[in-house]
Design an enzyme around this catalytic site. Structure first.
Site, mmCIF file in Angstrom:
data_model
loop_
_atom_site.group_PDB
_atom_site.id
_atom_site.type_symbol
_atom_site.label_atom_id
_atom_site.label_comp_id
_atom_site.label_asym_id
_atom_site.label_seq_id
_atom_site.Cartn_x
_atom_site.Cartn_y
_atom_site.Cartn_z
ATOM 1 N N GLU A 305 0.666 -1.249 0.120
ATOM 2 C CA GLU A 305 -0.034 0.111 0.160
ATOM 3 C C GLU A 305 0.996 1.073 0.057
ATOM 4 O O GLU A 305 0.490 2.167 0.849
ATOM 5 C CB GLU A 305 -0.916 0.097 0.985
ATOM 6 C CG GLU A 305 -1.913 -1.062 1.075
ATOM 7 C CD GLU A 305 -3.094 -1.141 2.183
ATOM 8 O OE1 GLU A 305 -2.834 -0.721 3.416
ATOM 9 O OE2 GLU A 305 -4.078 -1.772 1.986
ATOM 10 N N ASP A 378 -8.659 -9.220 3.396
ATOM 11 C CA ASP A 378 -8.324 -8.055 4.425
ATOM 12 C C ASP A 378 -9.582 -8.216 5.631
ATOM 13 O O ASP A 378 -10.484 -7.439 5.548
ATOM 14 C CB ASP A 378 -8.381 -6.719 3.735
ATOM 15 C CG ASP A 378 -7.622 -5.564 4.626
ATOM 16 O OD1 ASP A 378 -7.148 -5.841 5.867
ATOM 17 O OD2 ASP A 378 -7.816 -4.512 4.375
ATOM 18 N N GLU A 406 -12.869 -2.530 11.764
ATOM 19 C CA GLU A 406 -13.161 -1.678 10.509
ATOM 20 C C GLU A 406 -14.028 -2.220 9.513
ATOM 21 O O GLU A 406 -14.497 -1.317 8.848
ATOM 22 C CB GLU A 406 -11.484 -1.896 9.915
ATOM 23 C CG GLU A 406 -11.414 -1.309 8.236
ATOM 24 C CD GLU A 406 -9.895 -1.465 7.618
ATOM 25 O OE1 GLU A 406 -9.006 -2.007 8.278
ATOM 26 O OE2 GLU A 406 -9.855 -1.259 6.658
HETATM 27 C C1 GCV Z 1 -2.675 0.069 8.701
HETATM 28 C C2 GCV Z 1 -5.981 -2.231 5.393
HETATM 29 C C3 GCV Z 1 -6.664 -1.104 6.081
HETATM 30 C C4 GCV Z 1 -5.368 0.058 6.265
HETATM 31 C C5 GCV Z 1 -4.224 -0.501 6.878
HETATM 32 C C6 GCV Z 1 -3.877 -2.052 5.999
HETATM 33 C C7 GCV Z 1 -2.771 -2.889 6.893
HETATM 34 O O1 GCV Z 1 -6.067 -1.933 3.845
HETATM 35 O O2 GCV Z 1 -7.690 -0.592 5.585
HETATM 36 O O3 GCV Z 1 -6.044 0.905 7.036
HETATM 37 O O4 GCV Z 1 -3.280 -0.007 7.029
HETATM 38 O O5 GCV Z 1 -4.945 -2.848 5.960
HETATM 39 O O6 GCV Z 1 -3.238 -3.938 7.429
HETATM 40 O O7 GCV Z 1 -1.580 -2.292 6.436
#
Ligand code: GCV
Length: 714
Positions: A305, A378, A406
């Protein structure tokens, strides 16, 4: 007010001070409310605490016991020498303990494991709580306090407990500006601006709560890590927290940014094969240990990411992890290297972690452990387990769960996560034949002599009740209990938590427990049944947006990538005729998932693109099943509202009211989810919503206009 009424009012203020003022959830499961006198009668042999070792941790243990006792009975336990009626606490080195337990047994006690035993000797009654380590004794004391509240076994106790995982760690996604990524309980607990000089009393409370459930490690900062955390300015703050946590047995870890040598070290790059970079990490680690001698290690999100990583220099994840591992090794530190990686290429996102890491098996140093999210995408309400579990033979693997919700309604929805955690841990990977569960792969049973650890993203913040929703505390509790012993049932854990957090009255416990135990399946039903996944609103992930289209966005951040609705059907074809993600699972699972007639129905649309009229096991079509699932989710929430309203007499008004309000939001959201998903998917299925279920109350076009103001990426 008449005078006698006034007197009664004032008197009641004294009588019920806690229920009037203090039931804000801040006491978690450590409330220590009075126990019935008939029950306390059983404990008449418990008058003193005998402790003959000097230790901050044992002082905490003794104090906890005494405070608990005061809560249960109104009487504190006093410190005394070994005598009739003593709870004897200590390590295997204690003279008291040696006098009461056989030598061989003491020698057999290892690490943090503990023993609790009722001992009769010379006409005297003792309760012995012992461990090889002081923190083990503290865990034993908390366990004993729990048993008292569960009213179990006193007088004939003979308990031995050992943790299943060596490292039981929370991951905070807390930023240095005190925002919390995916946090729904207020700002970060860590007040960086006041540290190191001012220590909030909540640091100790946090450590105490974790110790009470056996959590022994914490990553303080977000995996989307700021390089700043490794500057001297922050390290002294980290040290201050580590000093508070130490007597509670909690080790501090940090998430680090792979570019730190370049960003804060002034080097020209952060290439792991650059000797200057290796030297920088060695020196930095030395500095960390000079401040925090028991520092745990690093957690790393790299080349994921948008974060930097070894691949920026054409190196592998193993090269990256090893450079840190070499720096940490002399001090016994550990690298937790995350497998949460996916690139913008064409490959199914669910396959990418496996493709990236399997070829690297055997190339990591011994003090590296690969941290793998429970599912391949995720933290969805339901996913199959990640196929990476069991696929690495020579490299230790650990699970990463997400306690913060989340994808599960933030801190608005009541969802008890122990069933989700257990579903992953109990999943059979078949990697070493039948019975190779994720738990057995990660807890050392099938990978002996390897590091063992288990982690979860915390849901803790500055809110008075810590987690935003009173019931979200149960998920913190459940993670700790399962990290200690993954064989505990979700029901047992809920039972303990309810009795300690709310009430021991069965009129309360039974209905609330049944609500908790079904709540995860309920959320799956009204959000994403039958294996649908990631149909969330873009960015913040609260609420449905199966139609979502954001020009220029990564395709794998959009719901359509996952649900693939079209006129023929719904779901992601991951079989051998599709992305072939099924091939990453061991036999016979690969065959089972590949075969639409054998694939578990709760994962059907994860693995298959299924025709709308496909006949399911109950004889109804896939479309009808989908409709009934959404409807059932909504109806369940209505039931929870009724259950909750009925239990009003048994608990305090404040927590009752707060949970009641949250259930209203949840009920509203469940209808929103049902209507949004069914009305949208209906534009493809062109079939009626079965006539015996509740009609949609929203217009699809109106739902499409909802845009919540919550700032988050993907
Ligand atoms: C900390 C998902 C979440 C992100 C998170 C990522 C991760 O994409 O939406 O907020 O970032 O996972 O676990 O690194």
């Amino acid at each position: 007010m008449k005078q006698n009424n006034l007197a009664i009012f004032i008197f009641s203020l004294f009588l019920f001070p806690l229920s009037l003022f203090a039931e804000d959830g801040s006491r978690l499961w450590l409330r220590y409310e009075p126990l019935p006198s008939v029950q306390m009668e059983k404990y008449k042999y418990l008058i003193y605490i005998a402790k003959d070792e000097k230790s901050a941790t044992l002082d905490i243990a003794a104090n906890e016991l005494s405070v608990a006792w005061e809560g249960f009975s109104g009487k504190r336990l006093s410190l005394a020498s070994l005598q009739n009626g003593a709870v004897v606490i200590g390590t295997s080195k204690s003279k008291n303990i040696k006098a009461l337990l056989p030598k061989e047994e003491l020698e057999a006690l290892k690490g943090e494991s503990f023993l609790i035993r009722s001992v009769k000797k010379g006409g005297n009654n003792y309760t012995v709580i012992a461990s090889a380590k002081e923190v083990g004794t503290l865990y034993g004391v908390f366990h004993f306090i729990r048993l008292v509240q569960m009213d179990e076994g006193f007088g004939h106790l003979d308990i031995k407990e050992a943790p299943k995982y060596a490292i039981r760690i929370l991951n905070h996604w807390d930023n240095l500006d005190r925002t919390v990524e995916r946090g729904y309980a207020g700002h970060s607990l860590w007040k960086w601006e006041e540290l190191p000089n001012t220590l909030s009393p909540r640091y100790k409370e946090y450590a105490r709560a974790n110790a009470s459930i056996g959590i022994n490690a914490t990553v303080l900062n977000n995996v989307n890590a700021s390089p700043e955390i490794l500057t001297e300015n922050y390290l002294v703050k980290v040290k201050a927290l580590a000093d508070v946590f130490r007597p509670y047995g909690i080790k501090v870890y940090l998430a680090v940014n792979f570019s730190s040598p370049k960003e804060i070290g002034g080097l020209s790059d952060s290439d792991p094969l650059n000797p200057e970079v290796a030297k920088w990490w060695k020196n930095k680690v030395k500095e960390v240990y000079s401040l925090i001698p028991d520092f745990g290690g690093f957690l790393v999100k790299a080349n994921s990411e948008g974060l930097p990583g070894p691949q920026d220099y054409g190196r592998t994840h193993a090269d990256g992890a090893n450079i840190l591992a070499d720096a940490l090794n002399p001090y016994g530190g550990v690298v937790m290297w995350r497998a949460f990686v996916y690139s913008t290429g064409d490959e199914d996102r669910a396959k990418q972690a496996y493709l990236e890491f399997v070829p690297l098996d055997g190339q990591f140093r011994d003090n590296v452990i690969i941290q793998i999210k429970n599912g391949p995408v995720d933290f969805q309400p339901r996913e199959p387990f990640s196929p990476l579990f069991g696929a690495l033979n020579k490299t230790p693997e650990m699970v990463e769960f997400q306690i913060t919700q989340e994808y599960l309604g933030f801190s608005n929805h009541l969802v008890y996560l122990a069933p989700l955690f257990k579903e992953t841990l109990d999943s059979d990977t078949y990697s070493n034949g039948s019975g190779s569960t994720v738990a057995k792969i990660t807890d050392g049973t099938l990978r002996p002599d390897k590091l063992t650890a288990i982690s979860a993203v915390a849901n803790i913040g500055e809110d008075a009740n810590w987690c935003g929703h009173h019931f979200a505390q149960a998920n913190w509790y459940a993670f700790g209990r399962l990290a200690w012993n993954h064989q505990l049932s979700a029901e047992r854990i809920a039972d303990e938590w309810i009795r300690m957090t709310f009430s021991r009255n069965n009129e309360f416990v039974d209905p609330v427990k049944s609500m908790m135990l079904t709540s995860r399946e309920t959320v799956v039903d009204y959000m994403m049944p039958l294996g649908i996944h990631h149909v969330f609103a873009f960015g913040h992930h609260y609420g449905p947006e199966p139609w979502c289209d954001v020009p220029g966005a990564r395709p794998d951040w959009l719901p359509k990538y996952y649900h693939k609705a079209d006129s023929t059907g719904l779901g992601f074809n991951r079989t051998s005729t599709g992305s072939n993600a099924v091939s990453q699972y061991f036999s016979p699972l690969n065959g089972i998932y590949n075969d639409i007639s054998r694939c578990p129905e709760n994962l059907l649309l994860w693995f298959h693109h299924v025709p709308w009229d496909y006949k399911m096991k109950d004889g109804k079509t896939m479309w009808d099943n989908l409709c009934y699932k959404y409807d059932s989710g909504v109806r369940q929430i209505r039931e929870y509202q009724k259950i909750w309203d009925r239990i009003e007499p048994y608990i305090d008004a404040r927590r009752f009211g707060e949970v009641q309000s949250k259930l209203k939001i949840q009920a509203h959201d469940a209808v929103w989810w049902k209507d949004a998903c069914l009305l949208y998917f209906q534009t493809f299925s062109k079939r009626p919503v079965p006539y015996d279920i509740e009609r949609p109350v929203y217009e699809l076009e109106d739902l499409k206009k909802i845009k919540l103001d919550m700032n988050h990426h993907n």
